[in-house]
Design an enzyme around this catalytic site. Sequence first.
Site, PDB file in Angstrom:
ATOM      1  N   LYS A 199       3.263  24.748  -3.032  1.00  0.00           N
ATOM      2  CA  LYS A 199       1.942  24.219  -2.677  1.00  0.00           C
ATOM      3  C   LYS A 199       1.966  22.696  -2.808  1.00  0.00           C
ATOM      4  CE  LYS A 199      -0.462  28.452  -4.007  1.00  0.00           C
ATOM      5  NZ  LYS A 199      -1.434  29.098  -4.920  1.00  0.00           N
ATOM      6  N   ARG A 211       0.811  -1.209   0.000  1.00  0.00           N
ATOM      7  CA  ARG A 211       0.000   0.000   0.000  1.00  0.00           C
ATOM      8  C   ARG A 211       0.848   1.264   0.000  1.00  0.00           C
ATOM      9  NH1 ARG A 211      -2.985   1.796  -2.736  1.00  0.00           N
ATOM     10  NH2 ARG A 211      -3.944  -0.284  -2.675  1.00  0.00           N
ATOM     11  N   GLU A 266       7.015  40.073  -6.592  1.00  0.00           N
ATOM     12  CA  GLU A 266       5.711  39.898  -7.209  1.00  0.00           C
ATOM     13  C   GLU A 266       5.045  41.250  -7.460  1.00  0.00           C
ATOM     14  OE1 GLU A 266       2.837  36.994  -5.485  1.00  0.00           O
ATOM     15  OE2 GLU A 266       1.574  38.766  -5.201  1.00  0.00           O
ATOM     16  N   ASP A 270       1.690  38.437 -11.373  1.00  0.00           N
ATOM     17  CA  ASP A 270       0.645  37.665 -10.716  1.00  0.00           C
ATOM     18  C   ASP A 270      -0.746  38.023 -11.217  1.00  0.00           C
ATOM     19  OD1 ASP A 270      -0.197  35.748  -8.719  1.00  0.00           O
ATOM     20  OD2 ASP A 270      -0.987  37.450  -7.584  1.00  0.00           O
ATOM     21  N   LYS A 273       6.513  38.869  -1.828  1.00  0.00           N
ATOM     22  CA  LYS A 273       5.123  38.738  -2.250  1.00  0.00           C
ATOM     23  C   LYS A 273       4.343  40.003  -1.917  1.00  0.00           C
ATOM     24  CE  LYS A 273       3.455  34.975  -3.067  1.00  0.00           C
ATOM     25  NZ  LYS A 273       3.056  34.352  -4.360  1.00  0.00           N
TER      26      LYS A 273
END
Length: 282
Positions: free
Chosen positions: A138, A103, A200, A222, A170
């Site tokens: 992510k 598994r 960004e 972005d 960011k």
Amino acid sequence: MSFSNVPDMILEPMIRNALIEDLGSYGDVTTRAVIPSETTYTARLNARTDAIVSGMQVARIAFHLVDATLEIETHISDGQPCKAGETLMTITGSAASILSGERVALNFAGRLTGIATKTAAFVAETKGTNARVTCTRKTTPSLRLVEKLAVLHGGGFNHRFSLSDAILIKDNHIAAAGGVRNVLEATKAHASHMMAVEIEVDRLDQLVEVLEVGGASVVLLDNMDNAMLSKAVALVDGCMKTEASGNVTRDRIASIAATGVDYISSGALTHSAGSVDLGLDF
């Protein structure tokens, strides 16, 4: 060392933890109850659908952590295409050991093959352009290394592995620091000369300010539409690398690549990739 050949010892702790989770405190009680210890078999890890393979190294390590005496032959290597019905790997030895590792090996291989296959589909849409498709951070907690490896197997490229890899300023950094000029001036004053800097922006006036102040080598564009991306690439005019991000889908990625950006990053490569159906057949 290329990243596609990570030493087994680096991957082993992650895989060992997964096996410990699955085997629990007392091991595989079903197998121990019904399979005589001397029983041997050859099992085949088969693809149920067409795919780009990833996770064969991980599957091999999983089986060998359960039983180092198992004989394992990989027929289709990581990064290679397979057809439905093809055998990716054969495992020969103790039936109990094979069943106990099954598994975890399949969970990793199915998940990673799904990421590689999705990445390859995105990359195919950029053919004929210079754009590189990259992943993001992510990723599934604790599985980032192998998920980013699967992106490479699919023909993509890797973005940062961690917050310590590079400076990526960011929108929230800009807001908290008081603007584009402030964050770039602070970066120039404090950052190591060895550290790459990316910033960004989501508006062209921000991009103009970035170009005026300097201090970054990459600009992340972005959530811009294609018309704005084309204008941004023209403004940059080769003095920085450009990266498009946000709302990157397979249907749209070809048109994004056509704007002339250098990189296209997508969290969907990892967070939205489904597992490919693989089976272990005795």
